[in-house]
Write a protein that holds these residues in place. Structure first.
Motif, PDB file in Angstrom:
ATOM      1  N   LEU A  77       1.043  -0.777  -0.571  1.00 49.07           N
ATOM      2  CA  LEU A  77       0.456  -0.216  -0.234  1.00 49.07           C
ATOM      3  C   LEU A  77       0.751   0.597  -0.039  1.00 49.07           C
ATOM      4  CD1 LEU A  77      -3.183  -1.291   2.576  1.00 49.07           C
ATOM      5  CD2 LEU A  77      -2.985  -0.797  -0.405  1.00 49.07           C
ATOM      6  N   LEU A  78       1.551   1.342   0.377  1.00 49.83           N
ATOM      7  CA  LEU A  78       2.852   2.561   0.956  1.00 49.83           C
ATOM      8  C   LEU A  78       4.051   2.176  -0.670  1.00 49.83           C
ATOM      9  CD1 LEU A  78       5.025   1.564   4.115  1.00 49.83           C
ATOM     10  CD2 LEU A  78       3.341   3.537   3.732  1.00 49.83           C
ATOM     11  N   LEU A  79       4.112   1.573  -1.118  1.00 48.14           N
ATOM     12  CA  LEU A  79       4.691   1.508  -2.655  1.00 48.14           C
ATOM     13  C   LEU A  79       4.037   2.263  -3.504  1.00 48.14           C
ATOM     14  CD1 LEU A  79       7.117   0.661  -3.817  1.00 48.14           C
ATOM     15  CD2 LEU A  79       5.890  -1.660  -4.328  1.00 48.14           C
ATOM     16  N   ILE A  80       1.971   1.939  -3.433  1.00 43.26           N
ATOM     17  CA  ILE A  80       1.188   2.500  -4.503  1.00 43.26           C
ATOM     18  C   ILE A  80       0.873   3.373  -3.973  1.00 43.26           C
ATOM     19  CG2 ILE A  80      -1.074   2.092  -5.341  1.00 43.26           C
ATOM     20  CD1 ILE A  80      -0.616  -1.407  -4.823  1.00 43.26           C
ATOM     21  N   GLY A  81       0.966   4.064  -2.979  1.00 42.10           N
ATOM     22  CA  GLY A  81       1.210   5.274  -2.034  1.00 42.10           C
ATOM     23  C   GLY A  81       2.105   6.384  -2.889  1.00 42.10           C
ATOM     24  N   VAL A  82       3.149   6.023  -2.456  1.00 39.66           N
ATOM     25  CA  VAL A  82       4.950   7.090  -3.496  1.00 39.66           C
ATOM     26  C   VAL A  82       4.161   6.554  -4.504  1.00 39.66           C
ATOM     27  CG1 VAL A  82       6.518   6.621  -3.205  1.00 39.66           C
ATOM     28  CG2 VAL A  82       5.835   6.141  -0.933  1.00 39.66           C
ATOM     29  N   LEU A  83       4.280   5.943  -5.179  1.00 38.02           N
ATOM     30  CA  LEU A  83       4.578   5.669  -6.839  1.00 38.02           C
ATOM     31  C   LEU A  83       3.228   6.514  -7.192  1.00 38.02           C
ATOM     32  CD1 LEU A  83       4.657   2.065  -6.875  1.00 38.02           C
ATOM     33  CD2 LEU A  83       6.669   4.034  -7.843  1.00 38.02           C
ATOM     34  N   ALA A  84       2.123   6.753  -6.928  1.00 40.90           N
ATOM     35  CA  ALA A  84       0.847   7.659  -7.206  1.00 40.90           C
ATOM     36  C   ALA A  84       1.055   8.736  -7.094  1.00 40.90           C
ATOM     37  CB  ALA A  84      -0.433   7.105  -5.706  1.00 40.90           C
ATOM     38  N   LEU A  85       2.034   9.116  -6.192  1.00 40.44           N
ATOM     39  CA  LEU A  85       2.301  11.225  -5.430  1.00 40.44           C
ATOM     40  C   LEU A  85       3.192  10.879  -6.819  1.00 40.44           C
ATOM     41  CD1 LEU A  85       1.389  10.777  -1.533  1.00 40.44           C
ATOM     42  CD2 LEU A  85       0.301  12.192  -4.109  1.00 40.44           C
ATOM     43  N   SER A  86       4.332  10.333  -6.671  1.00 44.56           N
ATOM     44  CA  SER A  86       5.597  10.770  -7.415  1.00 44.56           C
ATOM     45  C   SER A  86       5.719  10.357  -8.955  1.00 44.56           C
ATOM     46  CB  SER A  86       7.136  10.379  -6.665  1.00 44.56           C
ATOM     47  OG  SER A  86       6.747   9.040  -7.155  1.00 44.56           O
ATOM     48  N   VAL A  87       4.906   8.676  -9.667  1.00 46.90           N
ATOM     49  CA  VAL A  87       5.242   8.903 -10.533  1.00 46.90           C
ATOM     50  C   VAL A  87       3.868   9.256 -11.791  1.00 46.90           C
ATOM     51  CG1 VAL A  87       5.417   7.075 -12.804  1.00 46.90           C
ATOM     52  CG2 VAL A  87       6.263   6.866 -10.300  1.00 46.90           C
ATOM     53  N   PRO A  88       3.968  10.086 -12.421  1.00 46.95           N
ATOM     54  CA  PRO A  88       2.348  10.320 -13.310  1.00 46.95           C
ATOM     55  C   PRO A  88       2.727   9.095 -14.181  1.00 46.95           C
ATOM     56  CG  PRO A  88       4.337  11.949 -14.266  1.00 46.95           C
ATOM     57  CD  PRO A  88       5.054  11.008 -12.833  1.00 46.95           C
ATOM     58  N   MET A  89       1.300   9.235 -14.741  1.00 49.95           N
ATOM     59  CA  MET A  89       0.976   8.031 -15.025  1.00 49.95           C
ATOM     60  C   MET A  89       0.629   6.866 -14.554  1.00 49.95           C
ATOM     61  SD  MET A  89      -0.046   9.415 -18.214  1.00 49.95           S
ATOM     62  CE  MET A  89      -0.141   8.465 -19.003  1.00 49.95           C
TER      63      MET A  89
END
Lengths: 252, 348
Positions: B41-53
């Motif tokens: 969940l953390l990974l998804i959260g971080v990626l959602a905020l930092s990686v566009p698309m």
């Protein structure tokens, strides 16, 4: 002691060979209800072999095993168990990853519906939990948490669970192979109390131990094996403790 | 502490006195248990905020589709690992199944026949694994599944006569493997279906309990009258069938069979099971672990792709994560040992 009743288990002139090794040379024994029978002997005397023959791990080559006077063939541990013989193995044969209740019923799950093959039946978890809880309460075993994995429990608790499992299903005979070998003083005491209780509930108990104190305290009768022979049988008490030891050692 | 039985109440009071150290430990144990899902969940959260698309419906749907094959094969791998085993052949098995499916399609284009061919091929390789391991008395399943890894791949290459892609799959299989329903890949539903089925079997049926018993203590299981050999063989058959399902999904998505499919799938699926939190030592874990692990691998791959990271680094990343996951398993065992000692001290 109710020696007047016929023995629950009788072994007659049992022989067992492993290749060139003649492990049992015509051993006989009788076990009665409401009695603790101590099976004594040094390492390699044949105790474990005899126990394994009774619990169905090995088959005897010659001789007879009778339960309630009837000859039986114990081809497998499962056959021995269905004949009413329960064994508490030295390594306990517990499943660390399961709870006490799951351990109790492992291999004998309460499940249904009965027309399905056993493996495809659905577990009756609530029934098994209830039954296991009742036994644990009856035996006054203290567990930190009933639905925790056995891996998280102490040596004494694990031993108690293994003994309790045997009592759930034992209808005739319980065999305990060095139940206190790995335990501290206080935990040993608790397990011995359990053995007492098993006897008082009408089981025949066979106890293997190296601890003479326990034999004197607990056993109604003792059989001594040496080099595959039965070399003595007596009623253990303080006065003949030395005699027992010399029988075991073979130094009369 | 939740108490299940009234009779336990008396025990609880005696527990209370020495509560401190044990609660600390059990907190750690619980954290380790929850670790994978929290990290995911953390990974998804971080990626959602930092990686566009990353956090777009289209990309998420992509991740699900790309993860489906790993996930469904990991479900089977998970059962094998539960019994202290390992199946290295799943990738080759999948490739062979797609090749046989593609060959069958040339003879008979009925979707059910092609699908049955792939499932049967997968199950057959699984059965060979299990039977040879158990009745050949091999010391470890590593050996036979390594052999079938090689044999199945070789057979797949031989049967495809030099074609790396054998085009053509029935429409139905293409829809199952590549279609979407309301934007959700159909393969996701297949994975969910298989997962639900295996969950029910593993958690509510006697056979499932036996799998855990065999994984927990094989010798004891034998002495308790559990048909250990049958249980072990069944897990390899199911792992093979899951590879067959993976073959249907992959062949459907690409509308082709290929002897090159499923390369390193054994690594991905074993990693998924271990990363998800099941124990490599056997007897511990559940379906959710395999799924969480598979999604984690899918998410990491996807993110590295979106960030244009060289594919080689993906392999390195997965390897590092495996080491971390196994290390946390070791740590968990260590903590349990500590807890046991404390338990013994307290009960007296």
């Amino acid at each position: 002691m109710t020696a007047s009743l016929p023995p629950v288990l009788e072994v007659r002139a049992a022989h067992k060979r492993f290749g060139a090794v003649h492990a049992l040379k015509g051993v006989g024994l009788k076990a009665y209800r409401n009695e603790v029978l101590a099976l004594l002997g040094d390492n390699g005397a044949g105790k474990s072999t005899l126990i394994k023959c009774i619990s169905g791990v090995h088959e005897i080559d010659e001789g007879e095993i009778l339960i309630d006077g009837q000859p039986v063939a114990l081809h497998s541990p499962a056959a021995a168990r269905s004949a009413g013989i329960e064994t508490v193995y030295q390594d306990l044969a517990l499943f660390d990853n399961l709870t006490p209740a799951q351990n109790f019923f492992c291999g004998r799950e309460i499940a249904g519906p009965s027309w399905l093959p056993k493996g495809l039946q659905f577990l009756r978890t609530r029934q098994m939990d209830k039954d296991a809880a009742a036994v644990i309460e009856r035996l006054k075993v203290k567990l930190p948490k009933f639905d925790a994995q056995v891996a998280l429990m102490s040596g004494g608790q694990r031993q108690a669970i293994a003994v309790a499992r045997a009592t759930v299903f034992a209808r005739k005979l319980v065999i305990l192979d060095e139940p206190t070998a790995a335990l501290g003083l206080r935990e040993s005491r608790k397990v011995l109390d359990l053995v007492d209780q098993l006897r008082d509930e009408g089981n025949a108990v066979i106890l293997i131990t190296h601890n003479m104190e326990h034999v004197v305290d607990l056993a109604d009768r003792a059989i001594v094996l040496r080099q595959g022979h039965k070399v003595g049988e007596l009623r253990p008490d303080r006065s003949n403790q030395k005699e027992m030891v010399s029988m075991i050692m073979g130094a009369e | 502490m939740r108490l299940k039985f009234a009779w336990n109440a008396g025990v609880a009071t005696s527990v209370a006195s020495g509560k401190e150290p044990v609660t600390g430990l059990s907190l750690w144990l619980r954290l380790l248990g929850a670790g994978p899902i929290v990290i995911l969940l953390l990974l998804i959260g971080v990626l959602a905020l930092s990686v566009p698309m990353f956090f777009t419906p289209r990309n998420l749907s992509n991740i699900l589709a790309q993860t489906a094959v790993i996930a469904v094969v990991a479900l089977g791998q998970h059962l094998v690992i539960l019994t202290r085993g390992i199946d290295l052949s799943v990738g080759s098995n999948l490739a062979l199944a797609t090749v046989l499916g593609a060959l069958m399609f040339r003879v008979n284009d009925n979707a059910f026949v092609v699908m049955a061919t792939m499932l049967a091929a997968g199950g057959a390789v699984g059965a060979i694994n299990g039977l040879v391991y158990v009745y050949g008395r091999l010391p470890h399943p590593f050996i036979i599944t390594l052999a079938t890894l090689s044999i199945a791949r070789g057979l797949a290459l031989e049967l495809s006569i030099g074609h790396t892609t054998m085009r053509g799959m029935p429409e139905t299989i293409a829809v199952i493997g590549g279609g979407t329903t309301y934007g959700i890949p159909n393969s996701f539903f297949v994975v969910a279906g298989v997962a639900t089925l295996l969950f029910v079997v593993a958690k509510t049926m006697v056979w499932g309990r036996w799998i855990y018993a065999v994984g927990g203590q094989p010798d004891a299981a034998r002495r308790m009258g559990i048909p250990v050999n049958g249980v072990i063989v069944s897990t390899y058959v199911i792992a093979g069938l899951c590879a067959g399902v993976g073959a249907v999904l992959l062949a459907g998505r690409t509308e082709a069979g290929s002897p090159l499919y499923g390369n390193l799938l054994e690594l991905d699926t074993i990693a998924a099971v271990i990363i998800g939190g099941a124990s490599f030592l056997g007897g511990r874990g559940h379906i959710g672990h395999a799924l969480v692990g598979a999604v984690m691998i899918g998410v990491i791959r996807n993110a590295l792709n979106l960030l244009n990271v060289n594919a080689y680094y993906q392999l390195i990343a997965i390897g590092v994560i495996i080491v971390l996951a196994v290390q946390s398993d070791v740590l968990r065992n260590h903590l349990e040992g500590r807890m046991r000692v404390l338990q013994a001290a307290r009960v007296q």
